[in-house]
Scaffold this motif. Structure first.
Motif, PDB file in Angstrom:
ATOM      1  N   ILE A  71      -9.405  16.170  28.854  1.00 57.54           N
ATOM      2  CA  ILE A  71      -9.154  17.598  28.429  1.00 57.54           C
ATOM      3  C   ILE A  71     -10.406  18.562  29.009  1.00 57.54           C
ATOM      4  O   ILE A  71     -10.149  19.404  29.481  1.00 57.54           O
ATOM      5  CB  ILE A  71      -8.804  17.670  26.932  1.00 57.54           C
ATOM      6  CG1 ILE A  71      -7.557  16.497  26.690  1.00 57.54           C
ATOM      7  CG2 ILE A  71      -8.440  19.261  26.573  1.00 57.54           C
ATOM      8  CD1 ILE A  71      -7.217  16.860  25.144  1.00 57.54           C
ATOM      9  N   PHE A  72     -11.287  18.113  28.550  1.00 61.44           N
ATOM     10  CA  PHE A  72     -12.626  18.617  28.966  1.00 61.44           C
ATOM     11  C   PHE A  72     -13.499  17.673  29.672  1.00 61.44           C
ATOM     12  O   PHE A  72     -13.518  16.343  29.259  1.00 61.44           O
ATOM     13  CB  PHE A  72     -13.419  19.195  27.640  1.00 61.44           C
ATOM     14  CG  PHE A  72     -12.787  20.633  27.495  1.00 61.44           C
ATOM     15  CD1 PHE A  72     -13.272  21.718  27.778  1.00 61.44           C
ATOM     16  CD2 PHE A  72     -11.952  20.410  26.073  1.00 61.44           C
ATOM     17  CE1 PHE A  72     -12.625  22.894  27.277  1.00 61.44           C
ATOM     18  CE2 PHE A  72     -11.316  21.768  25.790  1.00 61.44           C
ATOM     19  CZ  PHE A  72     -11.679  23.027  26.308  1.00 61.44           C
ATOM     20  N   GLY A  73     -14.206  17.945  30.565  1.00 61.76           N
ATOM     21  CA  GLY A  73     -15.034  17.007  31.358  1.00 61.76           C
ATOM     22  C   GLY A  73     -16.019  17.848  32.158  1.00 61.76           C
ATOM     23  O   GLY A  73     -16.334  19.151  32.004  1.00 61.76           O
ATOM     24  N   GLU A  74     -16.839  17.193  33.283  1.00 62.19           N
ATOM     25  CA  GLU A  74     -17.827  17.573  34.034  1.00 62.19           C
ATOM     26  C   GLU A  74     -17.121  19.107  34.795  1.00 62.19           C
ATOM     27  O   GLU A  74     -18.047  19.963  34.806  1.00 62.19           O
ATOM     28  CB  GLU A  74     -18.012  16.931  35.246  1.00 62.19           C
ATOM     29  CG  GLU A  74     -19.350  17.315  35.945  1.00 62.19           C
ATOM     30  CD  GLU A  74     -19.761  16.080  37.031  1.00 62.19           C
ATOM     31  OE1 GLU A  74     -20.408  16.747  37.934  1.00 62.19           O
ATOM     32  OE2 GLU A  74     -19.006  14.995  36.761  1.00 62.19           O
ATOM     33  N   GLY A  75     -15.971  19.301  35.093  1.00 60.15           N
ATOM     34  CA  GLY A  75     -15.516  20.426  35.580  1.00 60.15           C
ATOM     35  C   GLY A  75     -15.126  21.798  34.680  1.00 60.15           C
ATOM     36  O   GLY A  75     -15.300  22.927  35.326  1.00 60.15           O
ATOM     37  N   ASN A  76     -14.868  21.469  33.441  1.00 63.15           N
ATOM     38  CA  ASN A  76     -14.759  22.642  32.600  1.00 63.15           C
ATOM     39  C   ASN A  76     -15.423  22.604  31.425  1.00 63.15           C
ATOM     40  O   ASN A  76     -15.029  23.108  30.575  1.00 63.15           O
ATOM     41  CB  ASN A  76     -13.292  22.864  32.349  1.00 63.15           C
ATOM     42  CG  ASN A  76     -12.572  21.349  31.825  1.00 63.15           C
ATOM     43  OD1 ASN A  76     -13.310  20.599  31.592  1.00 63.15           O
ATOM     44  ND2 ASN A  76     -11.410  21.559  31.032  1.00 63.15           N
ATOM     45  N   ALA A  77     -16.562  21.836  31.246  1.00 59.35           N
ATOM     46  CA  ALA A  77     -17.509  21.455  29.886  1.00 59.35           C
ATOM     47  C   ALA A  77     -17.710  23.184  29.433  1.00 59.35           C
ATOM     48  O   ALA A  77     -18.307  23.909  30.466  1.00 59.35           O
ATOM     49  CB  ALA A  77     -18.687  20.678  30.141  1.00 59.35           C
ATOM     50  N   THR A  78     -17.728  23.217  28.275  1.00 59.95           N
ATOM     51  CA  THR A  78     -18.325  24.352  27.660  1.00 59.95           C
ATOM     52  C   THR A  78     -19.203  23.902  26.504  1.00 59.95           C
ATOM     53  O   THR A  78     -19.250  22.650  25.877  1.00 59.95           O
ATOM     54  CB  THR A  78     -17.027  25.118  27.164  1.00 59.95           C
ATOM     55  OG1 THR A  78     -16.194  24.481  26.202  1.00 59.95           O
ATOM     56  CG2 THR A  78     -16.145  25.471  28.079  1.00 59.95           C
ATOM     57  N   PRO A  79     -20.078  24.970  26.036  1.00 56.33           N
ATOM     58  CA  PRO A  79     -20.660  24.481  24.575  1.00 56.33           C
ATOM     59  C   PRO A  79     -19.720  23.879  23.571  1.00 56.33           C
ATOM     60  O   PRO A  79     -18.758  24.312  23.265  1.00 56.33           O
ATOM     61  CB  PRO A  79     -21.420  25.702  24.266  1.00 56.33           C
ATOM     62  CG  PRO A  79     -21.325  26.459  25.687  1.00 56.33           C
ATOM     63  CD  PRO A  79     -19.899  26.258  26.357  1.00 56.33           C
ATOM     64  N   GLY A  80     -20.206  22.798  22.967  1.00 57.39           N
ATOM     65  CA  GLY A  80     -19.235  22.053  22.236  1.00 57.39           C
ATOM     66  C   GLY A  80     -18.297  21.184  22.365  1.00 57.39           C
ATOM     67  O   GLY A  80     -17.627  20.306  22.020  1.00 57.39           O
ATOM     68  N   MET A  81     -18.068  21.608  23.854  1.00 57.94           N
ATOM     69  CA  MET A  81     -16.858  20.573  24.484  1.00 57.94           C
ATOM     70  C   MET A  81     -17.680  20.065  25.919  1.00 57.94           C
ATOM     71  O   MET A  81     -17.255  20.328  27.029  1.00 57.94           O
ATOM     72  CB  MET A  81     -15.807  21.398  24.721  1.00 57.94           C
ATOM     73  CG  MET A  81     -14.927  21.715  23.825  1.00 57.94           C
ATOM     74  SD  MET A  81     -14.194  20.272  23.120  1.00 57.94           S
ATOM     75  CE  MET A  81     -13.143  20.733  21.568  1.00 57.94           C
ATOM     76  N   HIS A  82     -18.738  19.219  25.696  1.00 55.53           N
ATOM     77  CA  HIS A  82     -19.248  18.552  26.911  1.00 55.53           C
ATOM     78  C   HIS A  82     -17.820  17.694  27.603  1.00 55.53           C
ATOM     79  O   HIS A  82     -17.795  17.640  28.945  1.00 55.53           O
ATOM     80  CB  HIS A  82     -20.356  17.608  26.455  1.00 55.53           C
ATOM     81  CG  HIS A  82     -21.008  17.241  27.709  1.00 55.53           C
ATOM     82  ND1 HIS A  82     -20.970  15.867  28.227  1.00 55.53           N
ATOM     83  CD2 HIS A  82     -21.962  17.632  28.348  1.00 55.53           C
ATOM     84  CE1 HIS A  82     -21.632  15.859  29.278  1.00 55.53           C
ATOM     85  NE2 HIS A  82     -22.483  16.784  29.557  1.00 55.53           N
TER      86      HIS A  82
END
Length: 881
Positions: free
Chosen positions: A519-530
């Motif tokens: 769901i989250f990864g290197e391409g769409n990481a955000t604060p709190g969602m590495h």
């Protein structure tokens, strides 16, 4: 199937060793650390990464989402110096065999199969390279440990989480996957010899391999043997517990007979004076049996093209155990004055006596040697095919086989009774000495149990996995597969002159799938969602002998910031009834009314007027699968500021029901618990008696002479038990480079918070932590590497156990102390000069201080599991060229 005290000199040597080693241990003991087991998968060699499938998932290239992974690496295994895979895993604190000398369960009739966190062994699934194994047991058909040569082991991975959604049956508590090496360059060899009090062990192994541009092969062989350890070899054992409020459990059935005239006095041979002979019935019995094992492993891979690879793995082992077993005591043997060897107790003038004795003088030893030879093979071959879109198909088949030849000597009680009634020296039994004629002795000893058990498993399977789509968080991946499995079990042989042929079989069809969603990864990481990843998996299994079962699992791993993973999983798992649970021979046992207590079959409703009873034991075609609901939550730390520190904590919760067992031994509960109401038939008609014993094997009666029966007790297998447990697994480890080399250490273990057990859904709840299960197990490690030298100090601890023990007026609880041992390992790589090139010298000391097991006023006077070997020292030489 029905079935020392040390000398002064050795003591001084032991003290000298303890004192000299103590100083060395104290230099390293202040810090507690653990380097062997972690909940992060050990990284495979770079050359193998593209081929490896991590345990707990069907999808290549990802770790098991939501579940922790415990790993024992090849370097760990080299340091540990275990002679076998069971010994290697006895160093893992989450396993039931931790800090013991593993042996086959049920005195040789069972298996080496593992158990996790105090749950039954059958609830954990052993694998080799992700593939199902064969059982070598005479009694069980759940997969057994593989005896892989030490030099062929790459690592062992344990997923201590429900995994039936991936692997099917038995993966309730988790799976133990033995992963073998795929590449060896040249030749490697090892030889090891070790000793302990009254014990020695030897093992040697050889491995070699070769690579070419398009393939490789390896082959490995290992030989190992060890001597036995009996109860009499260990002076800390005790059977008389009166000093602490218990009872004297020494036996009154001894080589020297006790004679009862039923006049209120017992007379003890040989003088036949008033008194009682007592003895240690378990002194001659093995705590650890004599063993000899050959094992061979081979593996090959060949690329047919850039997209097609053929591969095959084969493991064969030949294990022979010689188990010293107790002689069966003979009780209430009537001998009269007609027997020429009869002697009446002085002054009684009696012309008869009822004799209780152990037949040492007939056997010529204080034990029987039982032999179990198990030959097993696990062979898997397949082809991997690269498909478009980075998908890969794997088509493979397995053929697994085992043969267990069992020999157990026995006493022919019919011939014994005839000899007791003999009237001449040529035909009579001498209950006092060695004057029984050889022909009579031969007849009495002519009653062996001999069985040839053969099991086969054939598997055909296909799996396809790969990326479905590119998402902002990474690649959406999928795996789907199907499997067909055929299992067979054949038994031939006899016990007590009665044959028990069994021909059992089943077919299993399975479909499974797994989806990995980043769901989250290197391409769409955000604060709190590495990173955030979800996995969904499920499996459908259809069994030809009891029906079908579906089991899902969901896993989630969330990395809010780099270095911190939060994970959780929820799933359902199952264990299919074993072939012998369903179809083993049913025996019908007759108990006269006066003997119901001996069978544990006293009917409370009948008071003093007990009745003749038939008891049925064996398999049950109506069994359904054991089922479980499992969930876990944990955190893994790899702080970027401390790159060599890792830590993990996992909370788990397991509800395990429909557990297969027998109501045998429940006493009054059998007659009062509503769950067992259908298992008790009072005052049966003749037709009901005939129907109950039809197609059974009779014991202690014949079908032609069935006495009047007042109760029929159906004690066959059933889905009765309920177990609920939760607890915490923990792991901490750290490595630090210093001027002279590297320091490393850590601690890992398991702490059980609750363990509730019910014999049936309607029975009272009991606390298994008051029934001998340790609440805490842990292993610490501290070591260093300095150039060619590596030194490691392990500390193994089991918390004290609480369990009930017998008192003169009933029972009480006793809290035993904990059990702690210290192990040392030292390895030195010799200079690459002449004959020493590539040579490595190893020294290992287990249980450095020869720890005395904790006292408990029952069984052998020992509280909880322990290692009967005690202090053990071994030297090894390892080389490669």
């Amino acid at each position: 199937m029905i079935m020392p005290i040390r000398t002064d000199q050795s003591g001084r040597r032991a003290q000298l060793l303890s004192r000299s080693a103590l100083a060395l241990a104290l230099l390293t003991a202040p810090a507690a650390a653990y380097a062997q087991v972690s909940e992060t998968a050990a990284a495979p060699d770079a050359e193998e990464q593209a081929e490896v499938v991590i345990t707990g998932t069907s999808i290549r290239g990802i770790p098991p989402t939501g579940s922790g992974l415990i790993s024992v690496t090849r370097d760990d295994a080299k340091l540990i110096g275990a002679a076998s895979t069971p010994e290697l895993l006895a160093t893992v604190p989450q396993l039931n065999s931790f800090n013991t000398a593993p042996r086959v369960s049920n005195n040789g009739l069972g298996s080496f199969a593992p158990g996790l966190r105090g749950l039954p062994t059958a609830a954990t699934l052993p694998l080799m390279n992700g593939h199902r194994l064969i059982s070598g047991s005479t009694q069980q058909t759940n997969p057994d440990y593989p005896f892989i040569p030490e030099l062929a082991i790459e690592r062992v991975e344990i997923v201590a989480d429900g995994a039936s959604a991936i692997y099917g049956s038995e993966a309730v508590a988790g799976v133990v996957n033995f992963i073998t090496r795929r590449r060896i360059k040249g030749v490697e060899a090892i030889v090891r010899y070790g000793i302990a009090d009254d014990y020695n062990a030897f093992n040697a192994g050889l491995a070699f391999g070769h690579e070419w541009d398009s393939g490789s092969f390896i082959a490995a062989y290992q030989y190992q043997d060890n001597s036995n350890i009996t109860g009499a070899d260990r002076s800390y054992r005790s059977l008389d517990f009166r000093a602490v409020g218990g009872i004297d459990t020494r036996s009154a059935v001894c080589p020297d007979a006790n004679v009862n005239l039923f006049a209120g006095t017992i007379y003890a041979a040989p003088s036949l004076a008033s008194g009682l002979n007592t003895c240690d019935p378990r002194g001659p019995v093995d705590l650890l049996p004599q063993n000899r094992t050959h094992s061979a492993f081979g593996s090959a891979r060949q690329d047919l093209s850039d997209a097609v690879t053929l591969w095959a793995d084969f493991l064969y082992s030949d294990r022979r155990d010689v188990v010293q077993a107790a002689l069966p005591g003979q009780t209430f043997v009537l001998i009269t004055a007609a027997n020429p060897f009869f002697r009446a107790p002085p002054g009684t003038g009696s012309v008869f006596g009822y004799f209780d004795f152990r037949p040492d003088r007939l056997v010529g030893a204080d034990h029987f040697d039982q032999t179990f030879r198990v030959r097993s093979g696990n062979a898997t071959a397949g082809v991997d095919i690269d498909l478009p879109g980075e998908f890969k198909a794997s088509v493979y088949g397995s053929f697994n086989f085992s043969r267990n030849d069992t020999f157990q000597p026995g006493i022919n009680t019919t011939a014994l009774a005839a000899a007791a009634a003999g009237t001449t020296t040529a035909t009579a039994l001498d209950p006092f000495g060695y004057n029984t004629s050889p022909a009579v002795v031969a007849a009495i000893l002519d009653n062996p149990t001999t069985f040839d058990n053969r099991q086969r498993t054939r598997i055909g399977a296909v799996k396809i996995d790969g990326p479905l789509a590119d998402l902002p968080g990474g690649e959406l991946k999928i795996a789907v597969g199907g499997e067909y499995r055929r299992e067979t079990y054949r038994q031939r042989g006899q016990s007590g002159g009665v044959g028990f042929p069994e021909d059992l079989e089943r077919n299993v069809k399975s479909l499974y799938g797994e989806l990995f969603v980043p769901i989250f990864g290197e391409g769409n990481a955000t604060p709190g969602m590495h990173s955030l990843a979800l996995s969904l998996s499920g499996r459908y299994d259809d069994y030809s002998d009891f029906g079908s079962t579906s089991n899902p699992k969901i896993g989630l791993t969330w990395e809010p910031v780099a270095g911190i993973n939060l994970r959780g999983s929820y799933g359902r798992s199952f264990r299919a009834p074993g072939l012998r649970d369903l179809g083993s021979t049913v025996g019908s046992y007759y108990s006269a009314a006066a003997l119901v207590d001996a069978f544990g079959a006293r009917d409370p409703s009948r008071g003093a007027a007990q009745v003749n009873t038939i008891l049925l034991y064996g398999g049950n075609r109506s069994l359904t699968p054991e089922t479980a609901r499992t969930w876990s939550a944990g955190v893994d730390l790899r702080p970027t500021a401390i790159p060599n520190l890792t830590a993990s904590v996992t909370f788990y919760d397991i509800h395990y029901d429909n557990v297969i067992g027998t109501p045998s031994g429940l006493g009054a509960l059998l007659f009062s618990d509503p769950t067992f109401a259908s298992r008790v038939l009072r005052n049966p008609t003749s037709a009901q008696v005939s129907a109950a014993i039809a197609n059974t094997v009779p014991f202690f009666y014949t079908f032609a002479a069935v006495p009047t029966i007042g109760n029929i007790l159906d004690l066959r297998q059933g889905n009765f038990g309920v177990r609920e447990t939760n607890g915490v697994d923990f792991d901490l480890r750290y490595r630090h480079d210093v001027g002279f080399g590297t320091l490393f250490g850590g601690v890992a273990g398991n702490h059980i918070l609750n363990y509730r057990n019910q014999l049936s859904p309607t029975s009272a709840v009991s606390n298994s932590l008051d029934a001998g299960i340790p609440r805490t197990t842990l292993r610490t490690t501290l070591g260093f590497t300095a150039g060619p030298v590596t030194f490691v100090n392990y500390v193994n601890h089991r918390s004290g156990v609480t369990a009930s023990y017998a008192t003169p007026t009933g029972s009480a609880l006793y809290e035993a102390e904990g059990y702690t041992t210290v192990d040392l390992r030292l390895t030195v790589r010799l200079p690459d000069l002449g004959f020493a090139k590539g040579l490595e010298l190893g020294l290992q000391v287990n249980d450095l201080f020869d720890a005395t097991p904790p006292f408990f006023p029952g069984t052998d006077g020992i509280g909880g599991a322990y290692n009967a070997i005690g202090r053990y020292a071994a030297m090894s030489l390892r080389t490669s060229f």
